[in-house]
Design a protein around this motif. Structure first.
Motif, PDB file in Angstrom:
ATOM      1  N   TYR A  12       0.824  -1.208   0.000  1.00 45.90           N
ATOM      2  CA  TYR A  12       0.000   0.000   0.000  1.00 45.90           C
ATOM      3  C   TYR A  12       0.859   1.259   0.000  1.00 45.90           C
ATOM      4  O   TYR A  12       1.899   1.324   0.670  1.00 45.90           O
ATOM      5  N   LYS A  16      -1.546   7.427  -0.175  1.00 51.62           N
ATOM      6  CA  LYS A  16      -2.911   7.284  -0.710  1.00 51.62           C
ATOM      7  C   LYS A  16      -3.902   6.723   0.317  1.00 51.62           C
ATOM      8  O   LYS A  16      -5.112   6.942   0.198  1.00 51.62           O
ATOM      9  N   TYR A  44     -10.439   0.423   0.210  1.00 48.31           N
ATOM     10  CA  TYR A  44      -9.189  -0.225  -0.181  1.00 48.31           C
ATOM     11  C   TYR A  44      -8.744  -1.282   0.831  1.00 48.31           C
ATOM     12  O   TYR A  44      -7.610  -1.763   0.770  1.00 48.31           O
ATOM     13  N   ASN A  64      -7.365  -1.697 -10.780  1.00 50.90           N
ATOM     14  CA  ASN A  64      -7.684  -0.280 -10.514  1.00 50.90           C
ATOM     15  C   ASN A  64      -6.740   0.317  -9.471  1.00 50.90           C
ATOM     16  O   ASN A  64      -6.272   1.443  -9.614  1.00 50.90           O
ATOM     17  N   TRP A  65      -6.470  -0.438  -8.425  1.00 52.70           N
ATOM     18  CA  TRP A  65      -5.604   0.052  -7.354  1.00 52.70           C
ATOM     19  C   TRP A  65      -4.169   0.223  -7.850  1.00 52.70           C
ATOM     20  O   TRP A  65      -3.468   1.133  -7.420  1.00 52.70           O
ATOM     21  N   LYS A  66      -3.740  -0.651  -8.731  1.00 53.10           N
ATOM     22  CA  LYS A  66      -2.388  -0.518  -9.294  1.00 53.10           C
ATOM     23  C   LYS A  66      -2.298   0.725 -10.191  1.00 53.10           C
ATOM     24  O   LYS A  66      -1.333   1.495 -10.109  1.00 53.10           O
ATOM     25  N   SER A  68      -4.117   3.420 -10.104  1.00 58.15           N
ATOM     26  CA  SER A  68      -4.272   4.666  -9.340  1.00 58.15           C
ATOM     27  C   SER A  68      -3.185   4.847  -8.277  1.00 58.15           C
ATOM     28  O   SER A  68      -3.239   5.778  -7.487  1.00 58.15           O
ATOM     29  N   VAL A  70      -2.641   3.248  -5.631  1.00 62.13           N
ATOM     30  CA  VAL A  70      -2.978   2.851  -4.263  1.00 62.13           C
ATOM     31  C   VAL A  70      -2.014   1.741  -3.832  1.00 62.13           C
ATOM     32  O   VAL A  70      -1.582   1.678  -2.680  1.00 62.13           O
TER      33      VAL A  70
END
Length: 422
Positions: A12, A16, A44, A64-66, A68, A70
């Motif tokens: 993480y 973010k 998250y 999506n997290w990668k 953005s 995050v």
């Protein structure tokens, strides 16, 4: 022997997210209600990936997290140092260990050794998630032998950089990145000829083996591919900060009083007293292998096996006779004429580590069973004998957090680690 490697973890991004809102305990020690509470803490939270609505949803969220940022990936391969400070019975402990890549090895090769039975249904679920995401969201927990504790004593401030510090109740979790290349090489050299004993995560390890076979059907056999490895958290079996608790039982019988009466064929009561959550249950026991306590109604009955019954069990299997849960299950299964795994399938048994939770279930009418502590050495003896303890026999406390370190196993090459192989 197992080959260990540094690696580039995904983790993480502290810019973010609030790290304490996105990590969680291992999924198999929390209730459905607690899982939902963790998911509500943050969009998250790791449980959105580890325990998703469906496997494809987890894959979509992960991507999506990668994108953005995050989740970010460390640029250079490293080994992660995990320091877990906690209080137990008013005493402070600090357990130290490492997170690194370990080359997968089938159990029959005798390099990585299990100690307890698993359930195929759990492995199937974990495999489908891994196949969809190609990510490992939590670590297997394993032990290795280091009588002088050289590996953890040699870590100092010049070797490591603090990544996260998370306080939860009476626990403080600190994760460091080790950047000293010479230290890493020395650690890998030390671990090269040592067996690993799985403490927690048997299902995850079996899942990783199954996933490797799946990926080999796609990419072929290539020793440099990432799916040949899995992330493992390791610590020395000799460390006095390593606490191995028993896993207690709660049974949901319609005729609990009749079941208790039948125990008198095989065991006798050593003492009987009123239930009090302030008791240190382990103080009830003198001869650990032969004893357990049954909680029902408002009463605790401490049972000890009749000598002739214990000797008969010992004659049949002297190693397993050292394990109080094994001896108890020999009796219970004779009384009920049913295996505990079948009781689990029927929803008639629950595995609990915390006494407060056990007492609450007993108040609702369940029958609770409390077991003595046993030494982690028994785990090593069972594993070396290539035997398996009953399911949920041990409970290592405290657990490491899920979501601190994520590992990608998508078929990428690990050749960048080649200079650490020697």
């Amino acid at each position: 022997m197992p080959e260990c490697l540094p690696f580039c973890a995904w983790r993480y991004n502290p810019e973010k997210v609030k790290i304490e809102e996105v990590v969680a305990p291992p999924y198999d020690i929390v209730s459905e209600k607690e899982i939902e509470e963790f998911k509500k803490k943050s969009p998250y939270n790791i449980f959105h990936l580890e325990l998703p609505e469906d496997y494809n949803k987890a894959k979509e969220l992960l991507e999506n997290w990668k994108r953005s940022k995050v989740l970010i990936r460390d640029e250079f391969p490293t080994i992660y140092f995990y320091e877990l400070e906690f209080i137990y019975q008013e005493k402070t402990f600090i357990r130290k260990g490492f997170i690194l890549l370990v080359k997968l090895s089938p159990f029959e090769e005798g390099k990585i050794l299990p100690h307890e039975k698993t359930y195929p249904k759990v492995t199937t679920d974990r495999f489908e998630l891994l196949k969809a995401t190609q990510f490992q969201f939590s670590q297997i927990f394993a032990l290795y032998e280091d009588p002088q504790l050289k590996t953890i004593k040699n870590v100092n401030t010049k070797h490591k950089e603090l990544l996260y510090e998370i306080k939860q109740k009476n626990e403080t979790h600190r994760l460091y990145k080790i950047f000293d290349k010479e230290f890493i090489k020395e650690l890998l050299k030390f671990l090269k000829n040592r067996n690993f004993y799985i403490a927690d995560g048997h299902h995850r390890y079996e899942t990783a083996l199954k996933f490797r076979e799946y990926m080999e059907n796609i990419y072929g056999r290539d020793p440099y591919k990432d799916y040949n490895y899995t992330t493992i958290y390791i610590c020395p079996i000799e460390d006095e900060n390593l606490l191995m608790f028993p896993t207690h039982r709660v049974y949901y019988f319609e005729n609990s009083e009749e079941v208790i009466k039948k125990f008198f064929q095989f065991a006798k009561i050593k003492k009987s007293l009123e239930i009090d959550k302030n008791y240190n249950f382990n103080h009830f026991f003198e001869k650990a292998s032969c004893e357990w306590a049954i909680l029902f109604g408002k009463e605790i009955k401490v049972f000890t096996l009749k000598e002739e019954i214990f000797e008969a069990i010992k004659k049949e299997d002297s190693l397993f006779s050292e394990i109080p849960l094994y001896n108890f299950l020999q009796i219970l299964e004779k009384i009920l004429n049913i295996k505990e795994e079948d009781l689990k399938e029927k929803g008639k048994v629950k595995f609990i580590s915390q006494k407060d939770e056990l007492i609450e279930e007993v108040k609702k009418g369940a029958l609770g069973v409390v077991f003595p502590f046993i030494s982690p050495v028994i785990l090593k003896k069972v594993a070396q004998a290539k035997k398996l303890m009953p399911h949920k026999c041990t409970y290592f406390y405290p657990k490491i957090l899920t979501g601190l370190i994520l590992n990608e196993v998508s078929g990428k090459s690990l050749k960048y680690n080649e200079n650490f192989y020697e």
